[in-house]
Design a protein around this motif. Structure first.
Motif, short mmCIF file in Angstrom:
data_model
loop_
_atom_site.label_atom_id
_atom_site.label_comp_id
_atom_site.label_asym_id
_atom_site.label_seq_id
_atom_site.Cartn_x
_atom_site.Cartn_y
_atom_site.Cartn_z
N ALA A 149 0.81 -1.22 0.00
CA ALA A 149 0.00 0.00 0.00
C ALA A 149 0.84 1.27 0.00
O ALA A 149 0.29 2.37 -0.04
CB ALA A 149 -0.93 0.01 1.20
N GLY A 150 2.19 1.13 0.06
CA GLY A 150 3.04 2.29 -0.01
C GLY A 150 3.84 2.60 1.22
O GLY A 150 4.60 3.58 1.24
N LEU A 151 3.71 1.81 2.29
CA LEU A 151 4.46 2.08 3.51
C LEU A 151 5.96 2.02 3.24
O LEU A 151 6.47 1.03 2.72
CB LEU A 151 4.11 1.05 4.59
CG LEU A 151 4.76 1.30 5.96
CD1 LEU A 151 4.03 2.40 6.70
CD2 LEU A 151 4.78 0.02 6.79
N ARG A 152 6.66 3.10 3.62
CA ARG A 152 8.11 3.14 3.44
C ARG A 152 8.84 3.58 4.71
O ARG A 152 10.06 3.76 4.68
CB ARG A 152 8.49 4.07 2.28
CG ARG A 152 8.04 3.55 0.91
CD ARG A 152 8.70 2.24 0.56
NE ARG A 152 8.31 1.74 -0.76
CZ ARG A 152 7.27 0.95 -1.00
NH1 ARG A 152 6.49 0.56 0.00
NH2 ARG A 152 7.00 0.54 -2.22
N SER A 153 8.11 3.73 5.81
CA SER A 153 8.73 4.17 7.06
C SER A 153 7.85 3.72 8.21
O SER A 153 6.62 3.71 8.10
CB SER A 153 8.87 5.70 7.06
OG SER A 153 9.36 6.19 8.29
#
Length: 349
Positions: A149-153
Motif C-alpha cells: 500500500a506504499g508504507l516506506r517508514s
C-alpha cells in the motif's frame, strides 16, 4: 516576494488529526483550510511545505477521565492498544491519504524519484509512515500488505509498549534509558524492514531499543522527530552517544518543533523563541554533521512555537536560519536535501 524554499518534513500527524476529528468531509477540509490544523493545502503552499513523512498514528484507548495535561496532544501514560482496533484505525487513515491523492492534494511516493517528481509538479510528496506498529501482527503479514500500500517508514513503538518493543514515557526530566528494548518479534521486524527498504524511526524507542536496532540493522539510524537531550532532558530526545551512532551510520535526525522537547525546562509554552530551535540545530550539526540534520516538525501532534504556528510559518524558521548565519547550501540541505539523500539510501530499490 521571493519563492519559499521547499521543505520536506520528517514527521507530521495530519492524517490522525483528520481521521479522529468530527469534520464531515476531511478531504474538503484539507483542500480548503476549513479545519483547525497545522497542515492543509493552503498553509502548505504559503509556507513551502512541499512534502514529508505522513504518520499513521493509532491513539490509545481513553482513560476513564479522558483528560490530558494542558498543552499536551497525547497521553502521558498511554494504555496498550490491541491489534484489531489498531488495524481499523490504520486502514482508515491510509484510505484518507489515498482520497487526498485522488483529490489532487498530494502524491503518495514510494521512492525518491517520485518525491522529486511530485515536488517539481507542485504537489505535496507524501511518504507513508506507521508510528507505533500495533497494527502489525507478530507474523508480519500485515507489514507485507502495508508495504504494498506504499508504507516506506515505521517506528516500531510510539511511547507505549507493544509486542515489538518498549517506548519511552514523556516524563520530564528523564533519561531515555527507561526499560527493555526490542522483543524477538521486534528483531524480526527490523530484519524485514531492512529487506523491504522501510525506514526504521527511532524517535520513541527506549535507549536499549535504540541500541538493539543499531546492533541488528544494516540501514542508517534515523530519528525523524527528536531533539538533543543535553539541551532538553526529555526521554524523547537523543543522548550524545545516540547522536554519535547516528553519525557513524550515516543516518539522520529531524528537529522536532514541539516546545516540550525543545525547552531546557521542558515546558509546553507557545511563547518559546526560535533561538532554542537554532540551539538544537547547532548542537545536532556539531554532533552528526551538516549532511545528517533536517526538520521533523511534529505538525498536528504537538504544541509549536507561536512564531511558526503551522506549516504556513515554515519560512519564518528558514529566515531565522539564514539570519543565524547558515549559508544557502546548508539551509537547502536542512530544508529538504538531507532528507532526500537519506531516503535514497534507505527506501530506493
Amino acid at each position: 516576494m521571493s519563492e519559499p524554499i521547499p521543505v520536506f518534513d520528517g514527521h507530521n500527524d495530519i492524517l490522525g488529526h483528520l481521521a479522529t476529528s468530527d469534520v464531515a468531509d476531511p478531504v474538503a477540509a484539507f483542500l480548503t483550510g476549513s479545519f483547525a490544523s497545522h497542515i492543509d493545502l493552503i498553509k502548505a503552499r504559503t509556507g513551502g511545505f512541499s512534502g514529508g513523512i505522513f504518520a499513521v498514528f493509532c491513539p490509545s484507548p481513553k482513560k476513564p477521565d479522558g483528560a490530558l495535561p494542558p498543552g499536551m496532544a497525547f497521553d502521558m501514560a498511554p494504555l496498550p492498544l490491541e491489534l484489531e482496533p489498531a488495524q481499523a484505525m490504520a486502514i482508515k487513515q491510509i484510505s484518507l491519504l489515498y482520497r487526498l491523492e485522488a483529490a489532487g492534494a498530494l502524491a503518495v511516493c514510494r521512492n525518491t524519484a517520485q518525491i522529486k517528481a511530485a515536488m517539481a509538479a507542485g504537489k505535496i510528496a507524501a511518504v507513508l509512515h506507521l508510528e507505533g506498529v500495533e497494527a502489525i501482527d507478530a507474523d508480519l503479514q500485515f507489514l507485507d500488505m502495508l508495504y504494498a500500500a506504499g508504507l516506506r517508514s515505521l517506528g516500531p513503538v510510539w511511547s507505549r509498549d507493544n509486542i515489538f518493543g518498549h517506548g519511552v514515557p514523556f516524563n520530564f526530566p528523564g533519561s531515555p534509558d527507561t526499560g527493555p528494548g526490542l522483543t524477538e518479534a521486534g528483531k524480526r521486524l527490523v530484519v524485514a524492514c531492512n529487506r523491504l527498504g522501510i525506514l526504521i524511526d527511532l524517535s520513541h524507542i527506549t535507549e536499549k531499543g535504540f541500541w538493539d536496532v543499531a546492533e541488528l540493522s544494516t540501514a542508517p539510524l534515523v530519528a525523524t522527530h527528536s531533539n538533543v537531550h543535553a539541551i532538553c532532558p526529555n526521554p524523547r530526545n537523543l543522548t550524545a552517544d545516540q547522536l554519535k551512532a547516528v553519525r557513524d551510520s550515516d543516518g539522520m535526525v529531524g528537529l522536532n518543533f514541539a516546545t516540550g522537547f525543545l525547552r531546557p525546562d521542558g515546558a509546553w509554552r507557545p511563547d518559546t523563541g526560535l533561538d532554542v530551535l537554532l540551539r538544537h540545530l547547532d548542537a545536532m550539526i556539531e554532533a552528526v554533521g551538516e549532511t545528517r540534520v533536517g526538520l521533523g516538525s511534529d505538525f498536528d501532534g504537538a504544541m509549536l512555537p507561536a512564531a511558526i504556528g503551522s506549516s504556513a510559518g515554515l519560512q519564518v524558521l528558514i529566515e531565522a536560519m539564514q539570519q543565524h548565519g547558515f549559508g544557502e547550501a546548508l539551509v537547502q540541505r536542512l530544508a529538504h536535501g538531507n532528507w532526500l539523500d537519506l531516503l535514497a539510501r534507505v527506501i530506493d530499490r
